[in-house]
Design a protein around this motif. Sequence first.
Motif: not given
Length: 231
Positions: A13, A42, A48
């Motif tokens: 993040q 996430v 991703s």
Amino acid sequence: MGTGELTPPTVAQLVPQGSVVGIDTSSSVVAQAQDLARSRGVGSGSNSNLTFQRHDANELPFSSGSFDIVYCHQVLHHVADPVAILREMARVTRQGGLVAAREVDYSALVYYPELPGVKKWEEVHMACFAANGAQPKAGRYVKSWAKEAGLNYEDITFSWGLWNYQDEEALVWGDSWAERALKSSYAKTALENGFASQEDLDGISETWRRWGREEGAFIIIPSGEILCRVR
């Protein structure tokens, strides 16, 4: 990596433009980490930047210089050859990148209340580490291990950090060890090697459960930390 609770999702993040890879030797732990990451929003979807993979840290399947930062958290005190793992971490780190580690020192715990069963837990815990060829005092050795792994001494920054569990956190810690004293590799190793009887383990479990409910209970757990620049 463990379950990935502390590191990979947080880093992913923080660096959305980067790529984060978490590894563990256990398929079940990798699955737990994937589930946790998804619960935090996430590590899922084709876009991703976070993946989890099953690998042995002694022999990573990555090319030399693949990563900017390679970090292990509370891993080295569980293994027989921490120097080999640090050497492999350094290999896959690019020149100018960072190798980092944080490792507990179980011989430097401070806790209250000092119930007799907790002392017994300490004795059995240290014996289990010795039986597994591991080093429970890794925190004080981690800097020297980094040097032995080939990292330049002047490029190693060493610091000391603490976990300070009080109140609700002390209750969680106590209940966690009440369970682990009976159902974990700790219990299995203790029984198989004669470090404790089942009666001993039952007593340790009950002590931890009671300890976490004592008014003013706390435990301070120190860790040695290294940050190493790779040349």
